[in-house]
Design a protein around this motif. Structure first.
Motif, short mmCIF file in Angstrom:
data_model
loop_
_atom_site.label_atom_id
_atom_site.label_comp_id
_atom_site.label_asym_id
_atom_site.label_seq_id
_atom_site.Cartn_x
_atom_site.Cartn_y
_atom_site.Cartn_z
N GLU A 82 0.81 -1.22 0.00
CA GLU A 82 0.00 0.00 0.00
C GLU A 82 0.84 1.27 0.00
O GLU A 82 0.31 2.37 0.04
CB GLU A 82 -0.93 0.01 1.22
N VAL A 83 2.18 1.10 -0.07
CA VAL A 83 3.07 2.26 0.05
C VAL A 83 4.01 2.33 -1.15
O VAL A 83 4.62 1.33 -1.54
CB VAL A 83 3.90 2.19 1.35
N ASP A 85 6.17 2.30 -4.41
CA ASP A 85 6.21 1.42 -5.58
C ASP A 85 5.50 0.09 -5.34
O ASP A 85 5.18 -0.63 -6.30
CB ASP A 85 7.66 1.15 -5.98
N LEU A 86 5.27 -0.26 -4.08
CA LEU A 86 4.62 -1.53 -3.75
C LEU A 86 3.10 -1.42 -3.75
O LEU A 86 2.41 -2.43 -3.57
CB LEU A 86 5.09 -2.03 -2.38
N SER A 87 2.58 -0.23 -3.94
CA SER A 87 1.14 -0.01 -3.85
C SER A 87 0.37 -0.88 -4.86
O SER A 87 0.71 -0.93 -6.05
CB SER A 87 0.82 1.47 -4.11
N ASP A 88 -0.65 -1.58 -4.34
CA ASP A 88 -1.54 -2.44 -5.14
C ASP A 88 -0.83 -3.63 -5.78
O ASP A 88 -1.33 -4.22 -6.72
CB ASP A 88 -2.26 -1.63 -6.22
N LYS A 89 0.34 -3.98 -5.27
CA LYS A 89 1.06 -5.16 -5.77
C LYS A 89 1.08 -6.24 -4.70
O LYS A 89 1.10 -5.94 -3.50
CB LYS A 89 2.50 -4.80 -6.16
N PHE A 90 1.08 -7.49 -5.14
CA PHE A 90 1.21 -8.60 -4.20
C PHE A 90 2.69 -8.92 -4.02
O PHE A 90 3.40 -9.17 -4.99
CB PHE A 90 0.46 -9.83 -4.70
N ILE A 91 3.14 -8.87 -2.78
CA ILE A 91 4.56 -9.10 -2.46
C ILE A 91 4.68 -10.37 -1.64
O ILE A 91 3.94 -10.58 -0.66
CB ILE A 91 5.15 -7.91 -1.68
N THR A 92 5.62 -11.21 -2.02
CA THR A 92 5.91 -12.42 -1.25
C THR A 92 7.32 -12.31 -0.71
O THR A 92 8.31 -12.40 -1.45
CB THR A 92 5.78 -13.68 -2.14
N HIS A 93 7.42 -12.09 0.62
CA HIS A 93 8.71 -11.93 1.30
C HIS A 93 8.72 -12.72 2.60
O HIS A 93 7.68 -13.24 3.04
CB HIS A 93 8.97 -10.44 1.58
N LYS A 94 9.90 -12.77 3.22
CA LYS A 94 10.06 -13.52 4.46
C LYS A 94 9.95 -12.58 5.66
O LYS A 94 10.50 -11.47 5.65
CB LYS A 94 11.42 -14.23 4.47
N LEU A 95 9.22 -13.04 6.70
CA LEU A 95 9.10 -12.25 7.93
C LEU A 95 10.43 -12.27 8.67
O LEU A 95 11.02 -13.33 8.87
CB LEU A 95 7.99 -12.81 8.82
N ILE A 96 10.88 -11.10 9.08
CA ILE A 96 12.18 -11.02 9.77
C ILE A 96 12.01 -10.96 11.29
O ILE A 96 13.00 -10.95 12.02
CB ILE A 96 13.00 -9.81 9.28
#
Length: 203
Positions: A82-83, A85-96
């Motif tokens: 939602e912020v 360049d990532l806005s409205d994109k699905f992101i798959t990352h690892k929780l730190i």
């Protein structure tokens, strides 16, 4: 041997139907811009290298719905940005780190695993889509193939063949049933004629 061959044919057709169905779902998702959701599972296609080498560009992944309290540090999760360049994109990352419960909602910290990746901006529980389950092999190759002109023609031919196979099976079953009924009727008529002749001879 014929039974084994028949079983393999059925399994092959079933697998093909499943692959085609997944491709259709992904194609529809690409057009609509929405992630497909089937029984709490969603399918995504990796479009960046932020998770390499664990997830490569083009990998198709399966993501399961999850509650904020059920995920933990080290889990690979998908969320909707939602912020910036990532806005409205699905992101798959690892929780730190484990999600933190702050002011009535969970706050997440995540990042990609590729060398030099920076932490994502903090995100919240309403952005959580689900937790990564596994990669689905071969789907990307099939998906890319079906986007080509030859692939589209192949897809149409597959549908026609499957429909034709079912139609022929239905016609054969109907004809077999019809022949059985005719045979039974002929048998009944023959028995009636024999009974009539027998009665006439007795008379």
């Amino acid at each position: 041997m014929s039974k084994v061959k028949k079983i393999f044919n059925i399994l092959g057709i079933l697998l093909l139907v499943i692959l085609v169905a997944v491709v259709v779902v992904m194609f529809n998702a690409r057009i609509s811009g929405e992630a497909p959701n089937v029984f709490g599972y969603q399918i995504f296609r990796v479009s960046s290298g932020s998770m390499e080498p664990e997830l490569m560009i083009g990998d198709v992944i399966l993501v399961k719905d999850a509650q904020p309290q059920d995920v933990k540090e080290g889990d690979v999760v998908t969320y909707k940005g939602e912020v910036g360049d990532l806005s409205d994109k699905f992101i798959t990352h690892k929780l730190i780190e484990d999600p933190q419960y702050v002011l009535g909602e969970y706050v997440f910290k995540s990042k990609g695993i590729t060398s030099g990746a920076l932490p994502d901006p903090d995100w919240y529980e309403d952005q959580l889509v689900g937790v990564f389950v596994c990669k689905i092999p071969y789907i990307n190759e099939v998906y890319n193939f079906f986007l080509t002109p030859y692939g589209l023609i192949t897809f149409v031919l597959i549908i026609v063949i499957l429909f034709g196979y079912e139609l022929i099976s239905l016609i054969v079953s109907y004809n077999t049933l019809d022949e059985t009924v005719d045979s039974e009727q002929d048998k009944d008529n023959s028995e009636k004629e024999n009974n009539i002749q027998s009665n006439q001879e007795n008379t």
